[in-house]
Write a protein that holds these residues in place. Structure first.
Motif, short mmCIF file in Angstrom:
data_model
loop_
_atom_site.label_atom_id
_atom_site.label_comp_id
_atom_site.label_asym_id
_atom_site.label_seq_id
_atom_site.Cartn_x
_atom_site.Cartn_y
_atom_site.Cartn_z
N TRP A 36 68.75 81.94 94.75
CA TRP A 36 68.67 80.71 93.94
C TRP A 36 67.52 80.81 92.93
O TRP A 36 67.70 80.51 91.75
CB TRP A 36 68.47 79.52 94.87
CG TRP A 36 68.30 78.21 94.15
CD1 TRP A 36 69.27 77.36 93.71
CD2 TRP A 36 67.04 77.60 93.78
NE1 TRP A 36 68.72 76.26 93.09
CE2 TRP A 36 67.35 76.39 93.11
CE3 TRP A 36 65.71 77.97 93.95
CZ2 TRP A 36 66.37 75.56 92.62
CZ3 TRP A 36 64.72 77.13 93.45
CH2 TRP A 36 65.05 75.94 92.79
N LEU A 37 66.37 81.26 93.41
CA LEU A 37 65.19 81.35 92.55
C LEU A 37 65.40 82.39 91.45
O LEU A 37 65.05 82.15 90.28
CB LEU A 37 63.97 81.73 93.40
CG LEU A 37 62.62 81.72 92.70
CD1 LEU A 37 62.30 80.33 92.15
CD2 LEU A 37 61.52 82.19 93.65
N ALA A 38 65.99 83.53 91.78
CA ALA A 38 66.23 84.59 90.79
C ALA A 38 67.17 84.10 89.68
O ALA A 38 66.96 84.39 88.50
CB ALA A 38 66.81 85.82 91.47
N ILE A 39 68.20 83.36 90.05
CA ILE A 39 69.15 82.83 89.07
C ILE A 39 68.44 81.85 88.13
O ILE A 39 68.61 81.87 86.92
CB ILE A 39 70.34 82.14 89.77
CG1 ILE A 39 71.17 83.19 90.51
CG2 ILE A 39 71.23 81.40 88.75
CD1 ILE A 39 72.21 82.59 91.45
N LYS A 40 67.62 80.95 88.71
CA LYS A 40 66.93 79.94 87.92
C LYS A 40 65.91 80.57 86.97
O LYS A 40 65.70 80.08 85.86
CB LYS A 40 66.23 78.94 88.84
CG LYS A 40 67.17 78.14 89.72
CD LYS A 40 68.10 77.23 88.94
CE LYS A 40 67.41 76.04 88.36
NZ LYS A 40 68.36 75.12 87.67
N PRO A 46 72.58 75.43 86.40
CA PRO A 46 72.58 75.38 87.87
C PRO A 46 72.73 76.77 88.50
O PRO A 46 73.37 77.65 87.93
CB PRO A 46 73.80 74.50 88.19
CG PRO A 46 74.71 74.67 87.02
CD PRO A 46 73.81 74.84 85.83
N ALA A 47 72.15 76.93 89.68
CA ALA A 47 72.28 78.19 90.41
C ALA A 47 73.61 78.25 91.15
O ALA A 47 74.16 79.32 91.39
CB ALA A 47 71.13 78.36 91.39
N LEU A 48 74.13 77.08 91.49
CA LEU A 48 75.42 77.03 92.18
C LEU A 48 76.55 76.79 91.19
O LEU A 48 76.40 76.02 90.23
CB LEU A 48 75.45 75.90 93.22
CG LEU A 48 74.81 76.16 94.58
CD1 LEU A 48 74.98 74.93 95.46
CD2 LEU A 48 75.40 77.38 95.27
N GLN A 87 79.83 88.90 80.27
CA GLN A 87 79.71 87.54 80.76
C GLN A 87 78.86 87.44 82.04
O GLN A 87 78.45 86.37 82.44
CB GLN A 87 81.10 86.95 81.05
CG GLN A 87 81.97 86.75 79.82
CD GLN A 87 81.41 85.71 78.88
OE1 GLN A 87 80.79 84.73 79.29
NE2 GLN A 87 81.57 85.94 77.59
N ILE A 88 78.63 88.59 82.67
CA ILE A 88 77.88 88.60 83.93
C ILE A 88 76.39 88.74 83.64
O ILE A 88 75.97 89.59 82.85
CB ILE A 88 78.35 89.77 84.83
CG1 ILE A 88 79.84 89.62 85.15
CG2 ILE A 88 77.55 89.83 86.12
CD1 ILE A 88 80.45 90.80 85.90
N THR A 89 75.58 87.89 84.26
CA THR A 89 74.13 87.97 84.08
C THR A 89 73.58 89.17 84.86
O THR A 89 74.27 89.76 85.68
CB THR A 89 73.45 86.68 84.59
OG1 THR A 89 73.67 86.56 86.00
CG2 THR A 89 74.01 85.45 83.89
N ARG A 90 72.33 89.52 84.60
CA ARG A 90 71.73 90.66 85.31
C ARG A 90 71.63 90.38 86.81
O ARG A 90 71.97 91.22 87.63
CB ARG A 90 70.34 90.98 84.74
CG ARG A 90 70.39 91.73 83.41
CD ARG A 90 68.99 91.93 82.86
NE ARG A 90 68.35 90.64 82.58
CZ ARG A 90 67.08 90.48 82.22
NH1 ARG A 90 66.30 91.55 82.11
NH2 ARG A 90 66.57 89.31 81.98
#
Length: 197
Positions: A36-40, A46-48, A87-90
């Protein structure tokens, strides 16, 4: 002939799902917080990510995953995207390869929308997959976090092949098969086998 004591309609399987989802939920909480933290930290929003999925008897439900795609990505199966990789994030690429994006689906298991083992839930607009599954009565099964098709090809499978494997599970579901699928899922996740995107 599958034993009547272990089908998706029995209390035994439901209790096993709840027990395993609770244990995994507790064990994976620190890892889930890290994801969650890495996505944010990488991307706004949102992470979800909640997607409309097809459940038992083709009833729709909302399924959570950790978001691995950019915010403007169309809601279609990944293989249908023109430039899926862009489209995919790292962080998304990593959590998809390691299946960490699937952790929030434990919530769907606790709610009763999903089981630990069953056919992977189709997106609401995957009409070809939904139609074939309905013809084979696979729609009578509750979708799962993992399943027979997941450990026998995953993203590399064509839709007809996926449905054949789902049908095998429908006809042979039992406690020992579920344990085998869960065990092999751990192996497949660790080796990242069958992941296309």
């Amino acid at each position: 002939m599958k034993p009547k004591s272990w089908t998706q309609d029995t209390e035994m399987k439901r209790l096993f799902d709840i027990w395993l989802a609770l244990i995994l939920g507790v064990l994976l909480t620190p890892l889930a917080f890290g994801v969650w933290l890495a996505i944010k930290l990488e991307d706004r929003g949102p992470a979800l990510y909640w997607s409309k999925r097809v459940g038992k008897k083709n009833q729709l439900f909302w399924m959570p995953k950790f978001r691995s795609m950019k915010l403007d990505t169309p809601q279609v199966a990944t293989h249908l995207l023109t430039h899926a990789q862009s489209q995919i994030t790292r962080v998304g690429a990593f959590i998809r390869k390691t299946s960490l994006d699937e952790i929030p689906q434990l919530w769907s298991v606790l709610r009763g929308d999903m089981s630990m083992v069953g056919p992977r839930p189709a997106l609401f607009n995957q009409e070809d997959l939904i139609t074939l599954r309905t013809q084979k009565n696979i729609h009578q099964l509750k979708p799962g976090i993992t399943g027979w098709a997941q450990i026998n090809g995953r993203d590399e499978l064509s839709i007809p092949d996926k449905v054949l494997l789902d049908e095998f599970y429908l006809r042979h579901q039992c406690f020992s098969l579920d344990l085998k699928i869960l065990w092999l899922t751990v192996f497949k996740v660790l080796t990242k086998e069958g992941v296309a995107h």
